[in-house]
Design a protein around this motif. Structure first.
Motif, mmCIF file in Angstrom:
data_model
loop_
_atom_site.group_PDB
_atom_site.id
_atom_site.type_symbol
_atom_site.label_atom_id
_atom_site.label_comp_id
_atom_site.label_asym_id
_atom_site.label_seq_id
_atom_site.Cartn_x
_atom_site.Cartn_y
_atom_site.Cartn_z
ATOM 1 N N VAL A 154 50.778 -126.370 0.646
ATOM 2 C CA VAL A 154 51.570 -125.716 -0.400
ATOM 3 C C VAL A 154 52.157 -124.398 0.105
ATOM 4 O O VAL A 154 53.347 -124.107 -0.103
ATOM 5 N N LEU A 155 51.340 -123.601 0.794
ATOM 6 C CA LEU A 155 51.814 -122.316 1.312
ATOM 7 C C LEU A 155 52.893 -122.504 2.377
ATOM 8 O O LEU A 155 53.826 -121.696 2.473
ATOM 9 N N VAL A 189 45.363 -121.524 9.058
ATOM 10 C CA VAL A 189 46.523 -120.655 8.855
ATOM 11 C C VAL A 189 47.101 -120.193 10.194
ATOM 12 O O VAL A 189 48.311 -120.138 10.376
ATOM 13 N N ALA A 190 46.234 -119.891 11.143
ATOM 14 C CA ALA A 190 46.683 -119.309 12.409
ATOM 15 C C ALA A 190 47.268 -120.332 13.371
ATOM 16 O O ALA A 190 48.072 -119.966 14.237
ATOM 17 N N ILE A 191 46.880 -121.609 13.252
ATOM 18 C CA ILE A 191 47.279 -122.570 14.285
ATOM 19 C C ILE A 191 48.316 -123.568 13.759
ATOM 20 O O ILE A 191 49.501 -123.397 13.974
ATOM 21 N N CYS A 192 47.868 -124.625 13.081
ATOM 22 C CA CYS A 192 48.845 -125.650 12.692
ATOM 23 C C CYS A 192 48.479 -126.332 11.387
ATOM 24 O O CYS A 192 48.563 -127.566 11.276
ATOM 25 N N GLY A 193 48.051 -125.549 10.412
ATOM 26 C CA GLY A 193 47.883 -126.067 9.072
ATOM 27 C C GLY A 193 46.853 -127.162 8.920
ATOM 28 O O GLY A 193 45.710 -127.048 9.377
ATOM 29 N N ALA A 194 47.263 -128.261 8.277
ATOM 30 C CA ALA A 194 46.339 -129.332 7.935
ATOM 31 C C ALA A 194 45.699 -129.958 9.169
ATOM 32 O O ALA A 194 44.513 -130.291 9.162
ATOM 33 N N SER A 195 46.476 -130.126 10.240
ATOM 34 C CA SER A 195 45.928 -130.721 11.476
ATOM 35 C C SER A 195 44.799 -129.858 12.036
ATOM 36 O O SER A 195 43.759 -130.373 12.461
ATOM 37 N N LEU A 226 43.514 -112.456 15.590
ATOM 38 C CA LEU A 226 43.290 -111.532 14.477
ATOM 39 C C LEU A 226 43.198 -112.257 13.134
ATOM 40 O O LEU A 226 42.404 -111.873 12.264
ATOM 41 N N THR A 227 44.001 -113.305 12.949
ATOM 42 C CA THR A 227 43.958 -114.045 11.689
ATOM 43 C C THR A 227 42.615 -114.737 11.507
ATOM 44 O O THR A 227 42.039 -114.726 10.407
ATOM 45 N N VAL A 228 42.101 -115.348 12.577
ATOM 46 C CA VAL A 228 40.783 -115.990 12.486
ATOM 47 C C VAL A 228 39.704 -114.943 12.210
ATOM 48 O O VAL A 228 38.818 -115.141 11.365
ATOM 49 N N ALA A 229 39.786 -113.798 12.912
ATOM 50 C CA ALA A 229 38.799 -112.727 12.716
ATOM 51 C C ALA A 229 38.866 -112.177 11.297
ATOM 52 O O ALA A 229 37.828 -111.953 10.651
ATOM 53 N N VAL A 230 40.080 -111.966 10.795
ATOM 54 C CA VAL A 230 40.250 -111.483 9.424
ATOM 55 C C VAL A 230 39.725 -112.508 8.422
ATOM 56 O O VAL A 230 39.116 -112.153 7.403
ATOM 57 N N GLY A 231 39.944 -113.790 8.717
ATOM 58 C CA GLY A 231 39.446 -114.841 7.841
ATOM 59 C C GLY A 231 37.931 -114.806 7.708
ATOM 60 O O GLY A 231 37.391 -114.902 6.601
ATOM 61 N N THR A 235 47.653 -115.816 4.981
ATOM 62 C CA THR A 235 49.073 -116.154 5.175
ATOM 63 C C THR A 235 49.928 -114.894 5.179
ATOM 64 O O THR A 235 50.828 -114.733 6.019
ATOM 65 N N ILE A 236 49.662 -113.994 4.250
ATOM 66 C CA ILE A 236 50.407 -112.722 4.194
ATOM 67 C C ILE A 236 50.108 -111.880 5.429
ATOM 68 O O ILE A 236 51.006 -111.250 6.003
#
Length: 352
Positions: free
Chosen positions: A179-180, A145-151, A119-124, A335-336
């Motif tokens: 930062v988040l 945001v959904a998986i593992c940040g910078a990596s 859902l986060t990827v779809a919303v993105g 993120t929210i």
């Protein structure tokens, strides 16, 4: 004087596997690799002695050395770190994950984390379209945001079309999610105490919402070792999902990359993703001793620091500022969203 035709024939006859070919390859890339290496060492020193996110230090120092990218002697090595070394680092991430760890989560928790990711990827992608941004930016922001940040941002960027716009957005993604993650590391434990979540629910929430692994562990330790252990396992499950997500994105853009780079044969599955799976299976089966797993993890982190230093060098601050405020809004909104979805799902799951 040597005739040009004879020189060309001699160069062609030199096999790619010939020691002289390897020596020539190394010599052309060594200056740029050394520059990235110095930045990585400086970033490590700052992180270990003064605290703070290692990747963010590498990124900021790399940005200050952007002028080096115009030097032809350093450019090949910087490109090498930004692509090949990056893929090696992503492949070795599999050493941190075992199937047994993931199985301990249970079906309910696994379903919550998986739904949150999708859902986060779809919303993105949807929000990127509403904000007038490209689909690539939605996939990159949602995936990181959904998986593992910078990596995840670096891994996804490796299979997206290689252009200036995507490179700038990748840099912004690394800054934003780092930062988040740091903000979440401080705010989320306070939220958990207010809501009086159980240790298990608290661990799942932290591991399922904070972007970077280091911040997940730090936030968990603020609430106790039990919470930290649960959070780490949930986070590793999210890291494991990096492989199928990047593979799917690679498949979606395979034809476009083949069109942009017709001289290259685009594989159905990138080699570094296959290596990720092989390393994960070896770690799960016990074929890799604990010392080897730790060595692979440390080497993976080193590769990712080198890669992000290279990304910083390649990008100018002026180009980064041209992105405006909309991409930042995208990361904050995602993120929210993932935090709200996981929290509501956990309250429903543990109240049943």
């Amino acid at each position: 004087m040597v005739e040009p035709e004879k020189t060309t024939i001699a160069a062609t006859a030199l096999s790619a596997w010939h020691p002289m070919a390897w020596l020539a390859f190394a010599r052309t890339r060594l200056p740029g690799v050394l520059v990235c290496g110095v930045i990585a060492l400086a970033s490590t020193f700052l992180s270990e002695h003064y605290g703070g996110p290692l990747l963010l230090y590498a990124l900021l120092i790399g940005l200050s050395f952007h002028f080096i990218y115009s030097n032809p002697q350093a450019k090949l090595g910087i490109e090498f770190c930004g692509r090949t070394v990056l893929r090696i680092g992503v492949a070795l991430l599999g050493a941190r994950i075992t199937i047994e760890q993931v199985a301990q989560l249970g079906v309910g928790v696994g379903a919550v984390v998986l739904c949150a990711l999708v859902l986060t990827v779809a919303v993105g992608v949807w929000w990127a379209r509403l904000l007038g941004r490209s689909r690539e930016e939605g996939l990159l922001s949602g995936g990181s945001v959904a998986i593992c940040g910078a990596s995840a941002a670096l891994a996804i960027a490796a299979v997206l079309p290689q252009n200036k716009a995507n490179e700038r957005f990748t840099l912004l993604a690394v800054v934003a999610v780092t930062v988040l993650s740091t903000v979440a590391m401080i705010v989320y434990p306070l939220l958990i105490q207010v809501l009086q979540l159980s240790p298990v629910a608290a661990g799942v929430f932290l591991g399922g919402t904070i972007h970077d692994v280091a911040q997940v562990v730090a936030a968990g330790m603020l609430l106790g070792p039990d919470v930290a252990d649960t959070a780490t396992v949930v986070k590793l499950f999210r890291v494991m999902l990096l492989m199928p997500v990047v593979m799917l994105i690679s498949f979606l853009y395979r034809h476009q990359q083949a069109r942009d780079e017709p001289e290259k044969t685009m594989p159905l599955v990138p080699g570094f993703l296959l290596a990720f799976v092989v390393v994960m299976l070896m770690s799960s089966s016990g074929l890799m001793p604990e010392t080897v797993v730790q060595l692979a993890t440390d080497f993976s982190r080193m590769c990712l620091v080198l890669a992000i230093a290279a990304v910083g060098i390649k990008t100018s601050i002026e180009d980064l500022l041209k992105l405006g405020w909309k991409p930042l809004l995208l990361f904050v909104g995602e993120t929210i969203f993932i935090a709200g979805f996981v929290l509501v799902a956990l309250l429903m799951l543990y109240s049943m």
